[in-house]
Scaffold this motif. Sequence first.
Motif, short mmCIF file in Angstrom:
data_model
loop_
_atom_site.label_atom_id
_atom_site.label_comp_id
_atom_site.label_asym_id
_atom_site.label_seq_id
_atom_site.Cartn_x
_atom_site.Cartn_y
_atom_site.Cartn_z
N ASP A 130 -9.10 -1.68 0.54
CA ASP A 130 -7.71 -2.00 0.91
C ASP A 130 -7.20 -3.26 0.24
O ASP A 130 -5.98 -3.45 0.10
N ASP A 153 0.86 -1.18 0.00
CA ASP A 153 0.00 0.00 0.00
C ASP A 153 0.90 1.24 0.00
O ASP A 153 1.54 1.55 1.00
N ASN A 174 0.61 3.76 2.79
CA ASN A 174 0.81 3.28 4.16
C ASN A 174 2.27 2.91 4.39
O ASN A 174 2.57 1.99 5.16
N LEU A 208 -3.45 5.92 8.09
CA LEU A 208 -2.47 5.64 7.04
C LEU A 208 -1.20 6.45 7.29
O LEU A 208 -1.26 7.62 7.68
#
Length: 528
Positions: free
Chosen positions: A191, A59, A62, A140
Amino acid sequence: MKKRNLKKQALCMALCLSMALMSGCTGGGAAASGTNSPQKAAAENRFVFAGPNNITQWDPLNENKTNAYMLSKLTYNTLVNPYGENNSIQPELATEWSVSGDGLEWTFKLREGVKFHNGEEFNADSVVATLKRMIDNPTLVQAAFWPSLEGVEAKDTYTAVIRLKEPWGALLNQLIDTPMLPPKALEEKGDALFEFNESNKPIGTGPWIADKWTPGQDAEFVRNEDYWDWGDDKSNVDRIIYRPVIEDTTRVSGIQTGDLDMIDAVPVEQADMLSSVKGVKVEKILGSAIVHLGFRCTDGRIFEDLNARQAVNHALNRELLVQSIAGGGAASDWPSPEGVLGYDKENAKVPEYNVAMAKDLLSKTAYAGEEISFIAPTGVFARNKEVAQAVLAMLSEAGFKVNLEIMENAAFQERRAAGNYDLYIQRYPFPAGDPDSVITQRWLNDAHKSGYVNDEMNTKILEQKQESDPVKREQLLKEVFAIEWAEAAPHLALYQQVTTLAYREGITGLRLRIDNVFDYSRISKSAN
């Protein structure tokens, strides 16, 4: 091996690598990208680079690790990038932008005709989906860098408007590391879009398509033949492979044998040896990362006292640390290095190394020989253990009684986050040469629990955040750094870190940012 001037290093690195074996830089393999055919795979022109860090997740919003930024540049594009003249910001997925008179609205015109790897069109919906995800998910990692973000809207198909709570002079710098996401896929999968397996892979608009990944092992990317911005810089590499190799000796062996094309974090003691290996080039690059000490300045601890902090300042032989311990770099003469916004060349000066002065300053405090808790992480910067031990010896000579604990980085982060220390050593870069995220999170918001408060400095930090005029903002940053340097808190800069890179002859096209983030997206490799 040569040290690069920070302002010119990106250009110098590109030129240096481009000159390596230019006579052999031809077309490479002819295999179609992404094929799994054994016969075609054997003909692929592959570029394999290794670093000391594992990939733990995919991600891009993140993450805040340098290697994650490097891989992100393969798959994703951002609205702007730092590859303009003298490292200035230039358009990427945005073509132009403007800011309202009150500094609260930024309007971006977007590039047309760009597609994500799944076929989605890039447009203003992507900007909205990307930034709104951080508003809706404040936990995040990247959301922490957007405290001023109020909202975002699509004014039309190719115009996006970002709204701020207050003016924010560093917005463009933050957009450099904010990859644009596919809105429809994000809405559909949430996600789960960032899982990497046989049926789901990261999706961007970038020059490389994520193809394979085995946790703890290789991550592979194939060339995006339809990439919108190849121009004359199209890579002749068919497949890029990132290989996490934790052991230093294994990385060094791989570059010697030719199993690896490039390695990061070359051990200091191995750099000279590699320089003598036929077919291997070594570059020693001076970046913006600063190795520093952090003080705990509260709860009646000794480093609440400026005299104690200045005693540390003058007990440290920075030149010795750089020349004999760390394996290179530059002694800090300001809280930030030259090339970072706010560096003040006229007032920058390396603090005097003077043990007698340090002892005198310490005698003016209430210090009575109490043990100083000094913590250090492993594997964060070159020769970190040896540097920490040298600092220990210097402080001991000045009269401090120090207990040094060297620990795994995870344990170090936990101790620091709890404020369970008197002193620590660590490093941080200045992303894209802008100090806003560093001074906001670490100084203003006291992310590492120093307990140090300076109202004048904090006021100026807030003022520079809200200043849109670059000249006025730079002056404010100089004033912030001047206060921090005089107070030696919450951090004390030791030296500017060197990054050592080794690569095989025939590698060209590497781009290097001021904060030592390597961009492999334009890499090419000559035929052997």
